[in-house]
Design a protein around this motif. Sequence first.
Motif, mmCIF file in Angstrom:
data_model
loop_
_atom_site.group_PDB
_atom_site.id
_atom_site.type_symbol
_atom_site.label_atom_id
_atom_site.label_comp_id
_atom_site.label_asym_id
_atom_site.label_seq_id
_atom_site.Cartn_x
_atom_site.Cartn_y
_atom_site.Cartn_z
ATOM 1 N N THR A 117 0.906 -1.266 -0.081
ATOM 2 C CA THR A 117 -0.042 -0.052 -0.029
ATOM 3 C C THR A 117 1.068 1.266 -0.002
ATOM 4 O OG1 THR A 117 -2.062 1.056 0.939
ATOM 5 C CG2 THR A 117 -0.262 0.428 2.682
ATOM 6 N N GLY A 118 0.237 2.550 -0.129
ATOM 7 C CA GLY A 118 0.996 3.639 -0.193
ATOM 8 C C GLY A 118 0.067 4.521 -0.930
ATOM 9 N N SER A 119 0.425 6.013 -0.749
ATOM 10 C CA SER A 119 -0.316 7.046 -1.452
ATOM 11 C C SER A 119 0.258 7.216 -2.869
ATOM 12 C CB SER A 119 -0.070 8.499 -0.882
ATOM 13 O OG SER A 119 -0.730 8.138 0.603
ATOM 14 N N LYS A 122 2.088 2.500 -6.039
ATOM 15 C CA LYS A 122 1.291 1.200 -5.558
ATOM 16 C C LYS A 122 1.501 0.150 -6.618
ATOM 17 C CE LYS A 122 -2.374 2.144 -3.890
ATOM 18 N NZ LYS A 122 -2.548 3.609 -3.964
ATOM 19 N N GLY A 171 -5.572 -0.425 -1.612
ATOM 20 C CA GLY A 171 -5.718 1.029 -1.418
ATOM 21 C C GLY A 171 -6.983 1.181 -0.424
ATOM 22 N N ILE A 178 -8.739 -1.322 4.239
ATOM 23 C CA ILE A 178 -7.200 -2.072 4.122
ATOM 24 C C ILE A 178 -7.533 -3.078 5.208
ATOM 25 C CG2 ILE A 178 -4.769 -2.327 4.500
ATOM 26 C CD1 ILE A 178 -4.596 0.301 3.274
ATOM 27 N N VAL A 192 4.897 -0.875 2.828
ATOM 28 C CA VAL A 192 4.326 0.416 2.830
ATOM 29 C C VAL A 192 5.315 1.434 2.214
ATOM 30 C CG1 VAL A 192 3.567 2.232 4.526
ATOM 31 C CG2 VAL A 192 3.245 -0.059 5.202
ATOM 32 N N VAL A 195 3.431 7.771 2.592
ATOM 33 C CA VAL A 195 2.204 8.158 3.245
ATOM 34 C C VAL A 195 2.135 9.637 2.661
ATOM 35 C CG1 VAL A 195 0.713 9.049 5.242
ATOM 36 C CG2 VAL A 195 1.979 6.515 5.151
ATOM 37 N N VAL A 209 -4.475 9.319 7.074
ATOM 38 C CA VAL A 209 -3.991 8.455 6.017
ATOM 39 C C VAL A 209 -2.988 7.398 6.612
ATOM 40 C CG1 VAL A 209 -2.898 8.433 3.911
ATOM 41 C CG2 VAL A 209 -4.391 10.369 4.499
ATOM 42 N N LYS A 213 -3.076 3.568 6.284
ATOM 43 C CA LYS A 213 -2.197 2.428 5.534
ATOM 44 C C LYS A 213 -1.491 1.335 6.508
ATOM 45 C CE LYS A 213 -2.581 4.982 1.959
ATOM 46 N NZ LYS A 213 -3.291 4.460 0.826
ATOM 47 N N SER A 214 -1.507 1.690 7.848
ATOM 48 C CA SER A 214 -0.851 0.918 9.037
ATOM 49 C C SER A 214 -1.560 -0.163 9.007
ATOM 50 C CB SER A 214 -0.636 1.845 10.261
ATOM 51 O OG SER A 214 -2.109 2.107 10.942
ATOM 52 N N ALA A 235 5.553 6.183 7.287
ATOM 53 C CA ALA A 235 5.902 4.511 7.120
ATOM 54 C C ALA A 235 6.813 4.192 8.331
ATOM 55 C CB ALA A 235 6.160 4.473 5.539
#
Length: 493
Positions: A117-119, A122, A171, A178, A192, A195, A209, A213-214, A235
Amino acid sequence: MVPMSVETIAQAVSGRLVLPSSQDASALGIAAVSDSRQISEGSVFVAIKGERVDGHDFVPSVAQAGAVAAIVDHPVDGARVAQIVVDDTVAALGALAAHNIAMRKAMDEPFDIVGLTGSVGKTTTKDLLSALLERVGKTVAPVGSFNNEIGLPLTALKVDRDTRFFVAEMGANHLGEIANLTRIAPPEVAIVLKVGVAHLGEFGSRQIVAQAKSEIVRGLVPGGIAVLNADDEYAAAMADIAPGEVRWFGIDHTDAAHTVSATDITMDERDRAGFVMRTPDGETPVRLGISGRHNVMNALAAASVALHFGMSPAEIAETLGTQRRISPHRMAVSQVTRGAAEFTLIDDSFNANPDSMKAGLDGLASWGAGKPLYRVAVLGAMLELGDDGPDLHAQVGSYAASLGVDALIAVGGAGDGDLDALAEALANGAKKERSDARGGKGSIDLVSDIDRADRLVSDMAAAHPDVVVLLKGSHASGLSALAERWTAGTNNR
């Protein structure tokens, strides 16, 4: 998909089985699951209600395409397939995918899930990682960006008894999303990437956010491995909640153990990065086959996982260097001819947020390694940024102007007032940067649709000998449609 009977599927999704007259459920074996786009022989069709289309409307006709069963939220008259009636077909899809994954994990042969995942990054990281892991064993990964409550289960249902790896892109548009995906496909390894501020309108702050993601780290199987971006403070902080070993990748912060890092980064004239990859096993030169300096981080993340699964640094470098094409509309390079005009297109139009916009603009600015090119940025609106949207668009416009692009074309939404306003903010940010800098070269245009953008770019390409064009914007901006118009019949390079 691990083969199942229709009765097993009904049990897995807590559904009620409704059979056409004279049909025998025990004779129905299912080998695939599909939505309305890809019905295959012997498959179960999942009827999902969308914003514009209700999948239940297709149930009476899916038998003709080969489906033998359908998962529905109400019995559909006239259907010649077995129907499994559930309360929520999307939830049932997830339950069935979870059952398929559990069946594969119960087998004796090795099987690992890598979640990421990640902003930003991905899908590119997924593509690179899939290419790497395929050298180790059969790998299932989503096509494009199938990373939500529908896309991930559909991909998880492609896992069969021979699958060695499932690369699961995850996502999130809201908290808990998630976490739900990790319950469907609990990862042994979680990456990760970064962010950022994507979906800021949904989450409200970068801290939230990061919380969303965590969930991928919290969703690791007991003792699972977290692969974290050492250069991103949000992250990196997730190391505190990792259930097992932590591995790192990065450029700036590379002093931790189990780190894969890059030094001596250079860019060629096609904006492809070369660097020295440092690993616990030594140093190896790498030249990426895809464009964009930002893809160094994506490559490091993928390499970290490949090393864990036994690939050598030399194998990793070779594979990364041969990847020329990734998922569509992501830094895809083409040579476009429009009448008498020609230009190089960098198509990064799949989606956009402030971080990826700036990365794309960096790629445009460095393209050609100092050659006297005419650089054009065609930028659309970024969505889901909340109240900060106008200001963030102005910042991107300012950034584009500060890089000295020769032309900026901000594209609105063909009558969509919100998209028009965001495009205007982008153009105004560029104009303000030019004004504050007391000059600066190039043009700044605000247009309402892709047709006008097309005409402007064609005119610029006809007037200048060496033109390179970046397309970047959220899907709603329509820039991906412009890319397809331009590249029809051409080959990406």
